[in-house]
Design a protein around this motif. Structure first.
Motif, PDB file in Angstrom:
ATOM      1  N   UNK A  95      24.681  51.288  39.065  1.00  0.00           N
ATOM      2  CA  UNK A  95      25.414  50.041  39.178  1.00  0.00           C
ATOM      3  C   UNK A  95      26.737  50.061  38.916  1.00  0.00           C
ATOM      4  N   UNK A  96      27.799  49.813  39.933  1.00  0.00           N
ATOM      5  CA  UNK A  96      29.072  49.731  39.665  1.00  0.00           C
ATOM      6  C   UNK A  96      29.710  48.735  39.061  1.00  0.00           C
ATOM      7  N   UNK A  97      30.942  48.593  38.465  1.00  0.00           N
ATOM      8  CA  UNK A  97      31.637  47.363  38.047  1.00  0.00           C
ATOM      9  C   UNK A  97      33.187  47.848  38.080  1.00  0.00           C
ATOM     10  N   UNK A  98      33.714  46.915  38.807  1.00  0.00           N
ATOM     11  CA  UNK A  98      35.306  47.090  39.072  1.00  0.00           C
ATOM     12  C   UNK A  98      36.037  46.103  38.364  1.00  0.00           C
ATOM     13  N   UNK A  99      37.088  46.710  38.112  1.00  0.00           N
ATOM     14  CA  UNK A  99      38.221  45.825  37.253  1.00  0.00           C
ATOM     15  C   UNK A  99      38.426  44.579  38.148  1.00  0.00           C
ATOM     16  N   UNK A 100      38.774  43.591  37.315  1.00  0.00           N
ATOM     17  CA  UNK A 100      38.797  42.265  37.895  1.00  0.00           C
ATOM     18  C   UNK A 100      39.916  42.191  38.857  1.00  0.00           C
ATOM     19  N   UNK A 101      39.858  41.121  39.920  1.00  0.00           N
ATOM     20  CA  UNK A 101      40.924  40.573  40.556  1.00  0.00           C
ATOM     21  C   UNK A 101      40.651  39.085  40.737  1.00  0.00           C
ATOM     22  N   UNK A 102      40.892  38.247  39.653  1.00  0.00           N
ATOM     23  CA  UNK A 102      40.291  36.949  39.360  1.00  0.00           C
ATOM     24  C   UNK A 102      41.447  36.079  39.809  1.00  0.00           C
ATOM     25  N   UNK A 103      41.456  35.786  41.067  1.00  0.00           N
ATOM     26  CA  UNK A 103      42.394  34.887  41.706  1.00  0.00           C
ATOM     27  C   UNK A 103      41.808  33.517  41.986  1.00  0.00           C
ATOM     28  N   UNK A 104      40.677  33.221  41.671  1.00  0.00           N
ATOM     29  CA  UNK A 104      40.038  31.994  41.861  1.00  0.00           C
ATOM     30  C   UNK A 104      39.872  31.131  40.429  1.00  0.00           C
ATOM     31  N   UNK A 105      38.959  30.360  40.485  1.00  0.00           N
ATOM     32  CA  UNK A 105      38.715  29.385  39.323  1.00  0.00           C
ATOM     33  C   UNK A 105      37.888  30.535  38.344  1.00  0.00           C
ATOM     34  N   UNK A 106      38.532  30.623  37.195  1.00  0.00           N
ATOM     35  CA  UNK A 106      37.962  31.556  36.287  1.00  0.00           C
ATOM     36  C   UNK A 106      36.404  31.392  35.690  1.00  0.00           C
ATOM     37  N   UNK A 107      36.262  29.971  35.564  1.00  0.00           N
ATOM     38  CA  UNK A 107      35.068  29.678  34.955  1.00  0.00           C
ATOM     39  C   UNK A 107      33.854  30.003  35.955  1.00  0.00           C
ATOM     40  N   UNK A 108      34.204  30.230  37.417  1.00  0.00           N
ATOM     41  CA  UNK A 108      33.206  30.506  38.297  1.00  0.00           C
ATOM     42  C   UNK A 108      33.151  32.034  38.458  1.00  0.00           C
ATOM     43  N   UNK A 109      34.193  32.686  37.694  1.00  0.00           N
ATOM     44  CA  UNK A 109      34.048  34.149  38.092  1.00  0.00           C
ATOM     45  C   UNK A 109      33.914  35.117  36.629  1.00  0.00           C
ATOM     46  N   UNK A 110      32.960  34.541  35.824  1.00  0.00           N
ATOM     47  CA  UNK A 110      32.845  35.200  34.628  1.00  0.00           C
ATOM     48  C   UNK A 110      31.946  36.426  35.006  1.00  0.00           C
ATOM     49  N   UNK A 111      30.928  36.616  35.644  1.00  0.00           N
ATOM     50  CA  UNK A 111      30.403  37.670  36.019  1.00  0.00           C
ATOM     51  C   UNK A 111      29.709  37.469  37.443  1.00  0.00           C
ATOM     52  N   UNK A 112      30.033  38.259  38.386  1.00  0.00           N
ATOM     53  CA  UNK A 112      30.002  38.252  39.766  1.00  0.00           C
ATOM     54  C   UNK A 112      29.094  39.475  40.369  1.00  0.00           C
ATOM     55  N   UNK A 113      28.150  39.321  41.246  1.00  0.00           N
ATOM     56  CA  UNK A 113      27.497  40.602  41.674  1.00  0.00           C
ATOM     57  C   UNK A 113      27.682  40.610  43.121  1.00  0.00           C
ATOM     58  N   UNK A 114      27.887  41.732  43.623  1.00  0.00           N
ATOM     59  CA  UNK A 114      28.068  41.812  45.232  1.00  0.00           C
ATOM     60  C   UNK A 114      27.202  42.832  45.755  1.00  0.00           C
ATOM     61  N   UNK A 115      26.290  42.372  46.660  1.00  0.00           N
ATOM     62  CA  UNK A 115      25.271  43.403  47.056  1.00  0.00           C
ATOM     63  C   UNK A 115      25.167  43.167  48.815  1.00  0.00           C
ATOM     64  N   UNK A 116      25.705  42.197  49.019  1.00  0.00           N
ATOM     65  CA  UNK A 116      25.735  41.853  50.496  1.00  0.00           C
ATOM     66  C   UNK A 116      26.956  40.899  51.177  1.00  0.00           C
ATOM     67  N   UNK A 117      26.973  40.514  52.431  1.00  0.00           N
ATOM     68  CA  UNK A 117      28.162  39.963  52.967  1.00  0.00           C
ATOM     69  C   UNK A 117      28.190  38.367  52.292  1.00  0.00           C
ATOM     70  N   UNK A 118      26.931  38.188  52.241  1.00  0.00           N
ATOM     71  CA  UNK A 118      26.786  36.705  51.515  1.00  0.00           C
ATOM     72  C   UNK A 118      27.335  36.380  50.374  1.00  0.00           C
ATOM     73  N   UNK A 119      27.179  37.436  49.489  1.00  0.00           N
ATOM     74  CA  UNK A 119      27.894  37.539  48.128  1.00  0.00           C
ATOM     75  C   UNK A 119      29.347  37.356  48.238  1.00  0.00           C
ATOM     76  N   UNK A 120      29.914  37.884  49.017  1.00  0.00           N
ATOM     77  CA  UNK A 120      31.360  37.936  49.420  1.00  0.00           C
ATOM     78  C   UNK A 120      31.816  36.777  49.646  1.00  0.00           C
ATOM     79  N   UNK A 121      31.056  36.004  50.594  1.00  0.00           N
ATOM     80  CA  UNK A 121      31.252  34.653  50.953  1.00  0.00           C
ATOM     81  C   UNK A 121      30.977  33.597  49.827  1.00  0.00           C
ATOM     82  N   UNK A 122      30.215  33.840  49.155  1.00  0.00           N
ATOM     83  CA  UNK A 122      29.697  32.955  48.042  1.00  0.00           C
ATOM     84  C   UNK A 122      30.686  32.934  46.943  1.00  0.00           C
ATOM     85  N   UNK A 123      31.553  33.835  46.650  1.00  0.00           N
ATOM     86  CA  UNK A 123      32.295  34.073  45.668  1.00  0.00           C
ATOM     87  C   UNK A 123      33.616  33.916  46.181  1.00  0.00           C
ATOM     88  N   UNK A 124      34.142  33.548  47.523  1.00  0.00           N
ATOM     89  CA  UNK A 124      35.280  33.100  48.223  1.00  0.00           C
ATOM     90  C   UNK A 124      36.241  34.445  47.907  1.00  0.00           C
TER      91      UNK A 124
END
Length: 318
Positions: free
Chosen positions: A158-187
């Motif tokens: 499992x990989x972890x990337x340094x943050x690029x938190x440009x949106x609502x920080x409260x919604x970006x505490x921990x984000x998982x990306x495994x699909x195109x849908x995840x990219x859309x979900x997290x704007x």
């Protein structure tokens, strides 16, 4: 004992991580403000996001922690009688690091470079990290190749990337990306997509966010054999690596010593990758190799090419 008043100078990345690791719920300190460097892509965020929210800052900060442009550093120090200014962002020239220090000290505060061991989180499984001495050394291609190799050996990575938190920080505490849908979900922004898509396209899972202790808890629920940290710019790892890989660039000889905190990565590395050798001069590679050996004589050195390929090359015009 009177609390020490702190300003953290950053760019929406290591600054938040430093706060979470060292200062959150620490009654010996009061973090009065963050400053942000607009030239590091932070200027694209909207004004109503200029606060580190209570939900992340903790009970000591019911109104959150305000963020101000870095140009206001001296006025903040004087207005709030700041004791300590912590530098917490990356890819800064040594000259600029000293410049910020002199601005801090001239205004009456002490200038602090954080100890990397204070910010690295220890995981219960092996951790690999790919970092660099400068941004643009080719970390992403090395990171994804390393994850491919480990996966081919039957390990769950499992990989972890340094943050690029440009949106609502409260919604970006921990984000998982495994699909195109995840990219859309997290704007995700275009910049974020560039980092995450290369993992998703290969069938890998990658996390990012704001709270890297919370991210680690979520990652561990997936029972990984290995965690891989993909660093941003020339930042140090957020997790304590068991295998520490650092990239250096023969097209920018000398930068391995001249940019903060990249030299820390070079000196701590188990493995140093000299990338882009196919486009570099032989004498520059030799100069860089000498510099690397002087600063880290125990590191294993790997020589690497960086080959650019495009789909449908016939449609590319000169």
């Amino acid at each position: 004992m009177e609390k020490k008043k702190i300003v953290i100078v950053g760019a929406l990345g290591m600054d938040f991580h430093l706060f979470n690791r060292k200062f959150r719920n620490n009654e010996d300190y009061e973090v009065v403000a963050f400053t942000y460097a607009g030239e590091q892509n932070v200027g694209t965020t909207s004004k109503n996001e200029r606060i580190y929210p209570y939900e992340l800052a903790g009970d000591m900060y019911p109104d959150g922690i305000p963020m101000y442009p870095e140009i206001m550093l001296e006025s903040l120090i004087r207005k709030y009688k700041i004791d300590l200014v912590y530098l917490a962002y990356s890819d800064l020239s040594a000259k600029h690091v000293v410049y910020l220090g002199q601005r801090t000290q001239s205004a009456g505060a002490e200038y602090v470079l954080p100890n990397p061991d204070d910010t690295m989180i220890k995981a219960d499984v092996p951790v690999t990290s790919v970092c660099a001495v400068r941004t643009g050394c080719g970390k992403s291609q090395v990171s994804t190749k390393l994850v491919d190799i480990l996966t081919e050996k039957g390990l769950k990575v499992i990989s972890i990337r340094e943050p690029m938190p440009y949106g609502d920080l409260r919604k970006q505490v921990s984000m998982r990306f495994a699909s195109e849908e995840d990219l859309i979900k997290h704007n995700c922004t275009v910049e974020e997509r560039e980092e995450y898509e290369q993992y998703i396209e290969k069938g890998h899972v990658i996390y990012s966010g704001v709270d890297y202790a919370a991210i680690l808890k979520d990652v561990m629920k997936e029972n990984p054999d290995v965690i891989h940290f993909d660093g941003g710019n020339n930042e140090i790892p957020f997790y304590k690596p068991d295998l520490f890989i650092t990239l250096v660039d023969p097209l920018r000889v000398g930068h391995e010593t001249e940019y903060y905190p990249g030299q820390i990565n070079l000196r701590r590395a188990n493995v140093v990758v000299i990338n882009k050798e196919n486009t570099a001069k032989k004498e520059d590679i030799e100069k860089l190799l000498k510099s690397v050996k002087e600063m880290n004589p125990k590191a294993e050195i790997i020589h690497s090419n960086s080959v650019v390929e495009v789909e449908n090359p016939d449609i590319v015009r000169e």
